[in-house]
Scaffold this motif. Structure first.
Motif, mmCIF file in Angstrom:
data_model
loop_
_atom_site.group_PDB
_atom_site.id
_atom_site.type_symbol
_atom_site.label_atom_id
_atom_site.label_comp_id
_atom_site.label_asym_id
_atom_site.label_seq_id
_atom_site.Cartn_x
_atom_site.Cartn_y
_atom_site.Cartn_z
ATOM 1 N N TYR A 183 1.022 -1.039 -0.010
ATOM 2 C CA TYR A 183 -0.251 0.021 0.036
ATOM 3 C C TYR A 183 0.803 1.256 -0.100
ATOM 4 O O TYR A 183 1.485 1.448 0.925
ATOM 5 C CB TYR A 183 -0.727 -0.159 1.310
ATOM 6 C CG TYR A 183 -1.938 -1.019 1.271
ATOM 7 C CD1 TYR A 183 -2.633 -1.702 0.208
ATOM 8 C CD2 TYR A 183 -2.378 -1.505 2.628
ATOM 9 C CE1 TYR A 183 -3.064 -2.714 0.577
ATOM 10 C CE2 TYR A 183 -3.089 -2.600 2.723
ATOM 11 C CZ TYR A 183 -3.551 -3.369 1.628
ATOM 12 O OH TYR A 183 -4.546 -4.422 1.662
ATOM 13 N N GLU A 184 0.863 1.862 -1.208
ATOM 14 C CA GLU A 184 1.819 3.224 -1.273
ATOM 15 C C GLU A 184 0.888 4.316 -0.938
ATOM 16 O O GLU A 184 0.014 4.785 -1.869
ATOM 17 C CB GLU A 184 2.250 3.198 -2.589
ATOM 18 C CG GLU A 184 3.368 4.389 -2.837
ATOM 19 C CD GLU A 184 4.085 4.476 -4.048
ATOM 20 O OE1 GLU A 184 4.736 5.395 -4.509
ATOM 21 O OE2 GLU A 184 3.581 3.556 -4.987
ATOM 22 N N SER B 205 4.805 13.175 -4.123
ATOM 23 C CA SER B 205 4.719 12.858 -2.756
ATOM 24 C C SER B 205 5.204 11.225 -2.961
ATOM 25 O O SER B 205 4.946 10.615 -2.028
ATOM 26 C CB SER B 205 3.587 12.876 -1.923
ATOM 27 O OG SER B 205 2.285 12.397 -2.790
ATOM 28 N N ARG B 206 5.666 10.463 -3.997
ATOM 29 C CA ARG B 206 6.001 9.254 -4.278
ATOM 30 C C ARG B 206 7.420 9.261 -4.312
ATOM 31 O O ARG B 206 7.970 10.242 -4.986
ATOM 32 C CB ARG B 206 5.534 8.685 -5.570
ATOM 33 C CG ARG B 206 3.896 8.566 -5.935
ATOM 34 C CD ARG B 206 3.544 8.073 -7.064
ATOM 35 N NE ARG B 206 3.870 6.684 -6.968
ATOM 36 C CZ ARG B 206 4.032 5.659 -8.030
ATOM 37 N NH1 ARG B 206 3.890 6.340 -9.238
ATOM 38 N NH2 ARG B 206 4.340 4.354 -8.127
ATOM 39 N N ASN B 207 7.948 8.361 -3.519
ATOM 40 C CA ASN B 207 9.439 8.131 -3.331
ATOM 41 C C ASN B 207 9.995 7.382 -4.389
ATOM 42 O O ASN B 207 9.722 6.076 -4.583
ATOM 43 C CB ASN B 207 9.764 7.719 -2.006
ATOM 44 C CG ASN B 207 11.132 7.690 -1.829
ATOM 45 O OD1 ASN B 207 12.059 7.552 -2.801
ATOM 46 N ND2 ASN B 207 11.531 7.607 -0.702
ATOM 47 N N SER C 38 2.802 -1.275 4.339
ATOM 48 C CA SER C 38 2.249 0.365 3.952
ATOM 49 C C SER C 38 3.568 1.114 3.863
ATOM 50 O O SER C 38 4.474 1.068 4.758
ATOM 51 C CB SER C 38 1.503 0.862 5.072
ATOM 52 O OG SER C 38 2.194 1.134 6.390
ATOM 53 N N ILE C 39 3.758 1.808 2.904
ATOM 54 C CA ILE C 39 4.893 2.847 2.672
ATOM 55 C C ILE C 39 4.533 4.265 2.149
ATOM 56 O O ILE C 39 3.458 4.279 1.777
ATOM 57 C CB ILE C 39 5.835 2.129 1.806
ATOM 58 C CG1 ILE C 39 5.314 1.923 0.402
ATOM 59 C CG2 ILE C 39 6.478 0.830 2.321
ATOM 60 C CD1 ILE C 39 6.309 1.430 -0.803
ATOM 61 N N PRO D 181 8.262 3.074 8.551
ATOM 62 C CA PRO D 181 8.387 4.651 8.768
ATOM 63 C C PRO D 181 8.320 5.600 7.457
ATOM 64 O O PRO D 181 8.550 4.725 6.542
ATOM 65 C CB PRO D 181 9.692 5.059 9.439
ATOM 66 C CG PRO D 181 10.224 3.497 10.044
ATOM 67 C CD PRO D 181 9.495 2.538 9.222
ATOM 68 N N GLY D 182 8.058 6.818 7.482
ATOM 69 C CA GLY D 182 7.965 7.457 6.345
ATOM 70 C C GLY D 182 9.395 7.447 5.757
ATOM 71 O O GLY D 182 10.313 7.796 6.620
ATOM 72 N N ILE D 183 9.769 7.523 4.442
ATOM 73 C CA ILE D 183 10.957 7.433 3.767
ATOM 74 C C ILE D 183 11.043 8.538 2.735
ATOM 75 O O ILE D 183 10.379 8.434 1.624
ATOM 76 C CB ILE D 183 11.309 6.150 3.336
ATOM 77 C CG1 ILE D 183 11.282 5.042 4.107
ATOM 78 C CG2 ILE D 183 12.989 6.234 2.658
ATOM 79 C CD1 ILE D 183 11.668 3.863 3.773
#
Length: 283
Positions: free
Chosen positions: A28-29, A39-41, A125-126, A173-175
């Motif tokens: 889940y991105e 906001s996509r890494n 979830s990322i 964690p958020g990256i």
């Protein structure tokens, strides 16, 4: 202004995500619906590889509705399912499970054919900081397990959580990524709160926000700050001065900048999307 932010715990989280990705069925991105691309890494694409994924467009109540629909079409054309939600209110959450089941049907049918006992979907979830991952998780498990806050970097470790009997979710964690190749991405992330305010020059971010609204949502700018059409077309520095005067801040432009940023983030200027789908991609 160059904006960079890559704390040590994010580098560690990147390694851990790479190690744990093989344990899950689906990813889940989570992204901010106001900036579905920025906001996509980009480093996550290499980590996820061919693993099934759902892009979850959170905070869709703050985003331009027409743009959100266009982005869902854009991602569908890329072969990726995208779902708009409002995690804070639990809106759209039911689509996560149904879409997950649809994407994994063939895999679980193969398990069944081999006589493997049914099990829960294992998901990860990322996402980057402050897109609402913790809020989403708390809504899914219906408990205040994950820490939440209107500041990036709250979640520091990984944890498995149960979503009923049908999903086991690995939170991460958020990256952020080490370097923004496009400086505009840094400004967009800063305006929506994905980067710590203490690292920012707030008046620069406010001026960027005013310039964007002037160009794309002038009527919303006029309405919020009781501006004439002529005032709304002033250059951003003069526009900030005029707003400061109207709010009684006199020449306290730092205070005016913080106020403008807060009101943009909280939706007081109305719905907006910073990343707009090029018309050629929606035809």
């Amino acid at each position: 202004m160059t904006i960079q932010w890559f704390p040590g715990h994010m580098a560690k989280a990147r390694r851990e995500v790479s190690e744990k990705i093989k344990l899950v069925d689906i990813v889940y991105e989570l992204v901010d619906a106001r900036l579905p691309l920025s906001s996509r890494n980009p480093i996550l694409d290499d980590i996820i590889g061919q693993k099934p994924r759902i892009i979850i467009l959170n905070k869709s109540d703050l985003a331009d509705e027409a743009q959100t629909k266009a982005w869902i079409t854009y991602f569908a054309n890329e072969g990726i399912s995208a779902i708009p939600i409002v995690a804070q209110e639990g809106k759209g959450m039911n689509k996560i499970l149904s879409t997950s089941k649809a994407l994994l049907k063939e895999k679980f049918d193969r398990f069944k054919a081999k006589g493997v006992n049914p099990r829960a979907i294992r998901a990860m979830s990322i996402g980057i900081p402050n897109v609402g991952k913790s809020t989403l998780i708390n809504r899914m498990v219906k408990k205040n397990i994950a820490k939440t806050g209107n500041k990036p970097g709250v979640t520091k470790g990984q944890q498995w959580l149960k979503f009923g009997k049908e999903i086991e979710l690995l939170d991460t964690p958020g990256i952020l990524w080490p370097k923004f190749e496009d400086p505009m991405i840094g400004k967009k992330l800063a305006l929506t709160g994905a980067i710590k305010d203490t690292l920012l020059n707030m008046d620069d971010i406010a001026l960027y926000g005013l310039a964007f609204f002037k160009e794309n949502y002038a009527q919303q700018l006029e309405k919020r700050y009781a501006l004439t059409k002529e005032e709304a077309q002033l250059e951003p520095p003069e526009l900030l001065m005029r707003i400061s005067e109207k709010r009684g801040f006199r020449d306290d432009y730092d205070r005016a900048s913080e106020m403008v940023i807060y009101e943009i983030r909280s939706g007081k200027l109305g719905r907006f999307t910073l990343d707009m789908v090029p018309v050629s991609l929606t035809e």
